[in-house]
Scaffold this active site. Sequence first.
Site, PDB file in Angstrom:
ATOM      1  N   ASN A 209      10.774   5.671 -13.989  1.00 53.19           N
ATOM      2  CA  ASN A 209      12.149   5.812 -14.488  1.00 53.19           C
ATOM      3  C   ASN A 209      12.628   7.259 -14.456  1.00 53.19           C
ATOM      4  OD1 ASN A 209      12.046   3.099 -14.855  1.00 53.19           O
ATOM      5  ND2 ASN A 209      12.384   3.121 -17.062  1.00 53.19           N
ATOM      6  N   GLU A 210      11.694   8.206 -14.586  1.00 54.15           N
ATOM      7  CA  GLU A 210      12.091   9.613 -14.485  1.00 54.15           C
ATOM      8  C   GLU A 210      12.602   9.918 -13.075  1.00 54.15           C
ATOM      9  OE1 GLU A 210       9.541   9.103 -17.937  1.00 54.15           O
ATOM     10  OE2 GLU A 210       9.335   8.506 -15.848  1.00 54.15           O
TER      11      GLU A 210
ATOM     12  N   SER B 107       1.306   3.626  -3.393  1.00 55.09           N
ATOM     13  CA  SER B 107       0.760   4.639  -4.297  1.00 55.09           C
ATOM     14  C   SER B 107      -0.664   5.029  -3.933  1.00 55.09           C
ATOM     15  CB  SER B 107       0.784   4.131  -5.742  1.00 55.09           C
ATOM     16  OG  SER B 107       2.108   3.951  -6.201  1.00 55.09           O
TER      17      SER B 107
ATOM     18  N   GLU C 213      13.271  -3.648  -3.837  1.00 53.27           N
ATOM     19  CA  GLU C 213      12.302  -3.836  -4.909  1.00 53.27           C
ATOM     20  C   GLU C 213      12.928  -3.551  -6.267  1.00 53.27           C
ATOM     21  OE1 GLU C 213       7.939  -2.167  -6.435  1.00 53.27           O
ATOM     22  OE2 GLU C 213       8.906  -1.254  -4.700  1.00 53.27           O
TER      23      GLU C 213
ATOM     24  N   GLY D 253       0.824  -1.206   0.000  1.00 52.34           N
ATOM     25  CA  GLY D 253       0.000   0.000   0.000  1.00 52.34           C
ATOM     26  C   GLY D 253       0.855   1.252   0.000  1.00 52.34           C
TER      27      GLY D 253
END
Length: 398
Positions: free
Chosen positions: A384-385, A129, A244, A127
């Site tokens: 990725n940004e 985002s 992760e 939990g």
Amino acid sequence: MDLDIGSEDRAFREEVRAFVGRNLPSDTREKMRRGLKLTKDDVIGWHRILHANGWGAPGWPVEYGGPDWTPTQRHIFEEETGRSHCPRLMPFGLKMVGPVIQAFGSDAQKAQHLPKIASAEIQWCQGYSEPGSGSDLASLKTRAVRNGDNYVVNGQKTWTTAAHWADWIFCLVRTDDTVKKQEGISFLLIDMTSPGITVKPIITMEGGHEVNEVFFDDVVVPVSNRVGAENKGWTIAKFLLGHERTSIAEIGRSKAQLEKLTEIAAAEQKNGAPLLDDPRFREKIARAEIDLMALEMTLLRIVSAESAGGVPGPEASLLKIRATELQQELGELLMEAIGYYSHPDTPEALEFGWNEPSVGPDYAASLSPVYFNLRKTSIYGGSNEVQRGIISKMVLGF
């Protein structure tokens, strides 16, 4: 840095291959090979087979129920099981909350949760985002208000993978909104059967049910379910995300996809000749293979550092970027190879045993759903940004 794999590790690789060959159920292998839909029983069943052999928690030390493998052995296991079409073990317990509990949890939390994670008795989801709080995770708004020996939790999480399968969820919640946003977050373990929790499916563009929304309405959570100190959850969150992002590499599965791409290119015809004979397409395959080799070398550098006692650092962000870009690239090449034979609007084609008349070879049905599903990889685990921002700050000093 020593990347040499010695005789003991080579023997271990053969042991893993032999075990998989003997024990992976044939229908599960076929589903994985063809990219078909897996059931919860497929995934949990494979986990329990591994657990019966003492391999249920590959990255864990013996004291918590793991095999106490070296980082190199863990890498070999991940590569071989990925390449051999084994279901991916659910990472939320094994690679995320499990290591968090080991590092930050109380003795009671370790005793309650770690054995059940290793044995696949309980399943977890993440939990993190929220609507409006994805890449900027520290802006999360789910609140946990202290009420005696409990917290009362209200809010919403989204893109929650496997929430419809999970028994427990680990959550970042806001416990203080008067301080800097990173300093007012706590880490809670929440039983998914608690009154006030609602799970609603999100159907992704390929028609799959993998992610969900999770709503918390006055959910009562014991304070004893908090991991670490109150308002210190951001430190735990960063620890978890490092693990992760490293696990997202999926070298073995990318190798399996590359092998599949080569087989399809050899079978498909273009202008009367195998697609593999087309020098331009062959060049694309070669470029993907070189990129995969470079990615593996980057992962092996992290493995080497872990063998020397290190932990994943900013290089995990680089690994996450390149791994997900390569996964998407392989998905695109598979679509290019099969062309219009794919079945973008036939979700039933992903069901094991589906045998309705179709155009093209049987492996075509899953390629476009895989392509669409892979669009998410450059976003989850920290977009990725955001990873490029981490590299810029932590490595380049900008």
